[in-house]
Scaffold this motif. Structure first.
Motif, short mmCIF file in Angstrom:
data_model
loop_
_atom_site.label_atom_id
_atom_site.label_comp_id
_atom_site.label_asym_id
_atom_site.label_seq_id
_atom_site.Cartn_x
_atom_site.Cartn_y
_atom_site.Cartn_z
N ARG A 56 0.86 -1.18 0.00
CA ARG A 56 0.00 0.00 0.00
C ARG A 56 0.90 1.23 0.00
NH1 ARG A 56 -5.57 0.34 3.21
NH2 ARG A 56 -6.14 2.46 2.62
N MET A 57 0.82 2.05 -0.99
CA MET A 57 1.77 3.12 -1.25
C MET A 57 1.87 4.12 -0.11
SD MET A 57 2.96 2.09 -4.03
CE MET A 57 3.93 3.40 -4.67
N ARG A 58 0.77 4.61 0.35
CA ARG A 58 0.82 5.67 1.36
C ARG A 58 1.26 5.14 2.71
NH1 ARG A 58 -4.19 9.53 1.73
NH2 ARG A 58 -3.26 10.18 -0.22
N ASP A 59 0.63 4.08 3.22
CA ASP A 59 0.90 3.60 4.57
C ASP A 59 2.20 2.79 4.64
OD1 ASP A 59 -1.48 4.79 5.29
OD2 ASP A 59 -2.64 2.96 4.99
N ASP A 60 2.34 1.80 3.76
CA ASP A 60 3.50 0.92 3.83
C ASP A 60 4.80 1.66 3.53
OD1 ASP A 60 1.82 -1.14 4.45
OD2 ASP A 60 1.74 -1.98 2.43
N LEU A 61 4.79 2.58 2.57
CA LEU A 61 6.00 3.34 2.25
C LEU A 61 6.34 4.31 3.38
CD1 LEU A 61 5.74 4.04 -1.57
CD2 LEU A 61 7.18 2.39 -0.38
N SER A 62 5.33 4.87 4.04
CA SER A 62 5.58 5.76 5.17
C SER A 62 6.24 4.99 6.32
CB SER A 62 4.26 6.38 5.63
OG SER A 62 4.47 7.15 6.78
N VAL A 63 5.73 3.77 6.58
CA VAL A 63 6.31 2.93 7.63
C VAL A 63 7.74 2.55 7.27
CG1 VAL A 63 6.17 0.65 8.73
CG2 VAL A 63 4.11 2.03 8.46
N ALA A 64 7.95 2.19 5.99
CA ALA A 64 9.29 1.82 5.54
C ALA A 64 10.25 3.01 5.64
CB ALA A 64 9.24 1.30 4.10
N ALA A 65 9.79 4.20 5.28
CA ALA A 65 10.64 5.40 5.37
C ALA A 65 10.99 5.70 6.82
CB ALA A 65 9.93 6.59 4.73
N SER A 66 10.02 5.55 7.72
CA SER A 66 10.29 5.79 9.15
C SER A 66 11.29 4.77 9.69
CB SER A 66 8.99 5.69 9.97
OG SER A 66 8.13 6.73 9.60
N ALA A 67 11.12 3.50 9.27
CA ALA A 67 12.04 2.45 9.72
C ALA A 67 13.44 2.70 9.21
CB ALA A 67 11.54 1.08 9.27
N LEU A 68 13.54 3.16 7.96
CA LEU A 68 14.86 3.45 7.39
C LEU A 68 15.51 4.63 8.12
CD1 LEU A 68 17.04 3.01 5.27
CD2 LEU A 68 15.77 4.51 3.73
N ALA A 69 14.75 5.67 8.40
CA ALA A 69 15.29 6.82 9.12
C ALA A 69 15.76 6.42 10.52
CB ALA A 69 14.23 7.93 9.21
N ALA A 70 14.97 5.57 11.20
CA ALA A 70 15.36 5.11 12.53
C ALA A 70 16.64 4.27 12.46
CB ALA A 70 14.24 4.29 13.16
N HIS A 71 16.74 3.45 11.40
CA HIS A 71 17.94 2.62 11.24
C HIS A 71 19.18 3.49 10.99
CE1 HIS A 71 20.28 -0.93 10.22
NE2 HIS A 71 20.72 -0.29 9.16
N GLU A 72 19.02 4.51 10.14
CA GLU A 72 20.14 5.40 9.84
C GLU A 72 20.60 6.16 11.08
OE1 GLU A 72 18.56 7.81 6.70
OE2 GLU A 72 19.39 6.52 5.14
N ALA A 73 19.69 6.45 12.01
CA ALA A 73 20.03 7.23 13.20
C ALA A 73 20.69 6.38 14.29
CB ALA A 73 18.77 7.88 13.77
N ARG A 74 20.67 5.07 14.13
CA ARG A 74 21.26 4.20 15.16
C ARG A 74 22.78 4.35 15.18
NH1 ARG A 74 18.86 -1.79 14.82
NH2 ARG A 74 20.38 -2.02 16.50
N ASN A 75 23.36 4.27 16.39
CA ASN A 75 24.82 4.30 16.51
C ASN A 75 25.32 3.16 17.38
OD1 ASN A 75 24.06 5.11 19.03
ND2 ASN A 75 24.90 7.17 18.89
N ASP A 76 24.52 2.09 17.48
CA ASP A 76 24.89 0.95 18.32
C ASP A 76 25.42 -0.23 17.50
OD1 ASP A 76 22.47 0.39 17.13
OD2 ASP A 76 21.59 -0.55 18.89
#
Length: 194
Positions: A56-76
């Motif tokens: 689903r373009m709107r919901d699934d891509l938004s969740v994927a973008a948030s997950a990617l941003a959270a992953h990029e911000a990790r420093n552990d």
């Protein structure tokens, strides 16, 4: 090899807000269908298990973008990167205390006043070089040595000098009072009796 094709059709949105998606009979393996309805756009693909997988373009891509941003911000270190992989094994991890001196640092150490090989300090108290002052530590050692040799007489002399300075100040204050206050009064009294 199967032929790849994209099916494009508009699906009506059903009452629960989901678009009408293709069934496994509507697509062949590897085919993609794009379905859209207001706010519920999807891309569907038939996989090798004969199942329809939809994004689903709107919901699934938004969740994927948030997950990617959270992953990029990790420093552990989520990927378990090792020191060798980033070249840390090549970094000198010697404590500063154990590192050798540079040529300039060694030259400065060699020229220190308390280096006896350079005609410096004798017995940590005096210098043979009249152009160089004693260090603070040497001054302290010299002061202690003088106190030992004089039995504390220097300290007594210093206290006496302070007392003499106090008496001199009192004499100066008294002289000033006599000259500026008493002498003029005495002179005026003498003038009256004559």
């Amino acid at each position: 090899m199967s032929q790849f094709k994209v099916l494009h059709k508009k699906s009506s949105v059903v009452t629960d807000g989901e678009p009408k998606l293709p069934t496994s009979g509507d697509l062949d393996y590897g085919e993609i269908a794009i379905n859209f309805g207001a706010g519920a756009e999807t891309i569907s693909l038939k996989n090798s298990d004969d199942e329809i997988v939809s994004l689903r373009m709107r919901d699934d891509l938004s969740v994927a973008a948030s997950a990617l941003a959270a992953h990029e911000a990790r420093n552990d270190n989520p990927h378990g990167v090792t020191k060798a992989q980033v070249g840390l094994s090549d970094v000198d991890n010697t404590p500063d205390m154990d590192k050798p001196l540079s040529t300039a640092q060694q030259a400065a150490v060699n020229s220190k006043l308390d280096n006896a090989a350079n005609g410096g300090v004798v017995n940590n108290l005096t210098t043979n070089d009249t152009t160089k002052a004693l260090s603070a530590a040497q001054g302290v050692a010299l002061s202690k040595k003088i106190d030992e040799m004089t039995g504390g007489a220097i300290a007594d002399l210093t206290a006496l000098e302070d007392r003499v300075a106090g008496v001199e100040e009192e004499i100066e204050t008294s002289s000033s009072y006599i000259d500026n206050t008493l002498a003029p009064k005495a002179e005026s009294l003498l003038t009256l009796t004559i």
